[in-house]
Design a protein around this motif. Structure first.
Motif, short mmCIF file in Angstrom:
data_model
loop_
_atom_site.label_atom_id
_atom_site.label_comp_id
_atom_site.label_asym_id
_atom_site.label_seq_id
_atom_site.Cartn_x
_atom_site.Cartn_y
_atom_site.Cartn_z
N ARG A 48 -11.70 19.06 64.56
CA ARG A 48 -11.40 19.34 63.32
C ARG A 48 -10.63 18.32 62.43
O ARG A 48 -9.91 17.56 62.99
N GLY B 85 -4.37 18.61 53.37
CA GLY B 85 -3.31 19.40 52.77
C GLY B 85 -2.35 20.02 54.11
O GLY B 85 -2.52 19.76 54.93
N ASN C 55 -2.43 23.29 55.30
CA ASN C 55 -3.30 24.17 56.24
C ASN C 55 -4.55 24.40 56.20
O ASN C 55 -5.51 25.10 56.84
N SER C 56 -5.09 23.24 55.34
CA SER C 56 -6.58 23.39 55.12
C SER C 56 -7.19 22.32 56.27
O SER C 56 -6.72 21.43 56.83
N LYS C 57 -8.54 22.70 56.76
CA LYS C 57 -9.31 22.05 57.54
C LYS C 57 -10.90 22.17 57.60
O LYS C 57 -11.30 23.08 56.82
N THR D 168 -14.76 26.00 57.54
CA THR D 168 -13.69 25.24 56.83
C THR D 168 -12.91 26.46 56.47
O THR D 168 -12.91 27.45 55.80
N LEU D 169 -11.41 25.92 56.17
CA LEU D 169 -10.29 26.78 55.49
C LEU D 169 -9.62 25.93 54.65
O LEU D 169 -9.20 24.74 54.70
N VAL D 170 -9.56 26.51 53.25
CA VAL D 170 -9.00 25.50 52.17
C VAL D 170 -8.08 26.66 51.57
O VAL D 170 -8.31 27.74 51.23
N GLU D 171 -6.75 26.13 51.23
CA GLU D 171 -5.91 26.82 50.53
C GLU D 171 -5.50 26.33 49.41
O GLU D 171 -5.66 25.23 48.99
N GLU E 263 -6.66 31.63 49.50
CA GLU E 263 -7.56 30.92 50.68
C GLU E 263 -8.94 31.29 50.60
O GLU E 263 -9.64 32.21 50.50
N SER F 250 -12.43 30.56 53.04
CA SER F 250 -12.78 30.40 54.27
C SER F 250 -14.23 30.70 54.66
O SER F 250 -14.88 31.53 53.93
N TYR G 296 -12.73 35.22 50.44
CA TYR G 296 -11.95 34.59 49.62
C TYR G 296 -10.71 35.76 49.33
O TYR G 296 -10.82 36.57 49.37
#
Length: 336
Positions: free
Chosen positions: A191, A195, A197-199, A223-226, A231, A233, A262
Motif C-alpha cells: 500500500r 493524506g 487515511n488515504s491509500k 484505493t481509499l480517498v478521503e 470517502e 473507495s 462513495y
C-alpha cells in the motif's frame, strides 16, 4: 444457551463505571501488561426473506505485554442466528480469531494464528459497526478465504508504504463467510499511503481449493480517498481458476469483480452511501454469468462505534441461473 451467554458477556461493559463505548473494558493495566474485554454485535432485518438475525457478534479478549507483543482472542460467529420463514436457524459459536503479534520494529511485525486475510478494504474491516454498509460487495465473495490460519509479516516502511505478506500453516480450513476450505494459501498486499487515511494498494494471492480441487490465482488493486468528511473507495479483483476432473479433462474459468463506493456526510452523524458493483464469470464447462448490483443507504452514526443503517439493494444476474431481486436491509451495529 450459548448465544444468551455471549450476549450477556457482550453487554456487561455497558454497566461498568468509566466505560467508553468502543474501547472495551479494562481488566488489568500494570507491569507492562494490558488486558481488555470487548465485543461487537450486529442485528439485521431483510424484507425479501422476511428475516431478522444476528449476523456479526463476538466476545473479544485482547491486550499487550510491553510494546513488543499484542494479542487478540475472539469467540463468536458471522451468522449466529436467523429467523426466516417461521424457522429458527443457529450457527455454532467458534474461535473466530486467535493470534499473537510480535512487534520487532515499525517495519517488521510477525503475526501468528488465525486472523483476517489482509486483502482489500472491506475484508479487513471486519466489524459491521465500523463499516459504512452491512451489504457485502460482490468482490468480497468467493474470491479468497476471509480468514486464514498461518503467519503474516507486516509493517510500515517510512511514511509512505505499508505491506502485508501471509501464508497458510493449517490446511483444510473453512472460514465463516467464504466457506472455501483451502490449502497452500499465500499472498500479500503493498500500500502507498497519502493524506491522513488515504491509500492505494496492489495485491496478489493463490491457493488450492480442497472442495473442488481448484487451483486459483487472484490479483487486483484498491484505493481509499478521503475528502474532508466524505470517502471514496474502489476495489477490483481478477481470479483465474482451473481443475482436472476424473476423466482428466481440464476445466477453467475467470472471474472479474469490482465496486465503487462513495460516502457523503450530510451533517453531523448523518451520512449517505452509494455503491455500484459487478462480478463477471467466464467459464469453460462451468457456465458464464454477469452479476450487477447497486446499493444506496442512510447511516446514522452518533459515535464511531455505533451505527444504524437503512439500505436498499437492486441485484440483477444474467446468463446461467438468471434472476433479479430488490432488498431493503435495516441494521443496528455496535462495538463495545
Amino acid at each position: 444457551m450459548k448465544l444468551l451467554i455471549l450476549l450477556i458477556l457482550v453487554f456487561i461493559p455497558l454497566f461498568a463505571e468509566d466505560y467508553k463505548l468502543g474501547r472495551g473494558l479494562s481488566l488489568y493495566s500494570a507491569n507492562d501488561l494490558e488486558l481488555t474485554l470487548g465485543g461487537h454485535l450486529s442485528i439485521k432485518a431483510k424484507n425479501d426473506e422476511n428475516s431478522i438475525g444476528i449476523e456479526n457478534a463476538a466476545l473479544m479478549f485482547y491486550g499487550s505485554y510491553t510494546k513488543y507483543f499484542s494479542f487478540l482472542a475472539e469467540y463468536g460467529n458471522e451468522n449466529l442466528y436467523l429467523y426466516e420463514d417461521n424457522k429458527n436457524n443457529y450457527e455454532e459459536l467458534e474461535v473466530h480469531r486467535l493470534y499473537g503479534d510480535i512487534h520487532l520494529d515499525e517495519a517488521l511485525n510477525v503475526k501468528l494464528g488465525r486472523f483476517l486475510t489482509p486483502i482489500g478494504i472491506y475484508n479487513p474491516t471486519y466489524i459491521n459497526a465500523l463499516r459504512w454498509t452491512n451489504i457485502r460487495p460482490l468482490v468480497t465473495l468467493e474470491f479468497f478465504p476471509d480468514i486464514i490460519t498461518g503467519a503474516q509479516l507486516h509493517g510500515q516502511i517510512g511514511t509512505d508504504f505499508e505491506y502485508s505478506l501471509f501464508t497458510q500453516l493449517q490446511d483444510k480450513e473453512e472460514s465463516s463467510i467464504s466457506k472455501i476450505p483451502v490449502s497452500e494459501f499465500s499472498g500479500g498486499e503493498v500500500r502507498y499511503l497519502f493524506g491522513l487515511n488515504s491509500k492505494v494498494a496492489l495485491n496478489y494471492g493463490q491457493y488450492k481449493s480442497n472442495t473442488f480441487k481448484e487451483v486459483c490465482k487472484f490479483g487486483g488493486a484498491n484505493t481509499l480517498v478521503e475528502f474532508d468528511n466524505d470517502e471514496l473507495s474502489v476495489e477490483i479483483l481478477y481470479k483465474k481458476g482451473e481443475w482436472t476432473d476424473l476423466s482428466n479433462n481440464m476445466t477453467s474459468w475467470n472471474d472479474l469483480s469490482w465496486y465503487t463506493q462513495y460516502v457523503h456526510n450530510l451533517t453531523g452523524p448523518h451520512y449517505l452511501a452509494a455503491r455500484v458493483g459487478q462480478k463477471i464469470r467466464e467459464g469453460n464447462g462451468v457456465g458464464s454469468w454477469d452479476e450487477r448490483n447497486g446499493v444506496v443507504g442512510y447511516i446514522y452514526r452518533p459515535l464511531s462505534a455505533l451505527s444504524y443503517k437503512a439500505e436498499y439493494r437492486h441485484f440483477v444476474r444474467t446468463g446461467a441461473k438468471a434472476f433479479t431481486s430488490d432488498q431493503v436491509h435495516l441494521s443496528f451495529s455496535v462495538l463495545f
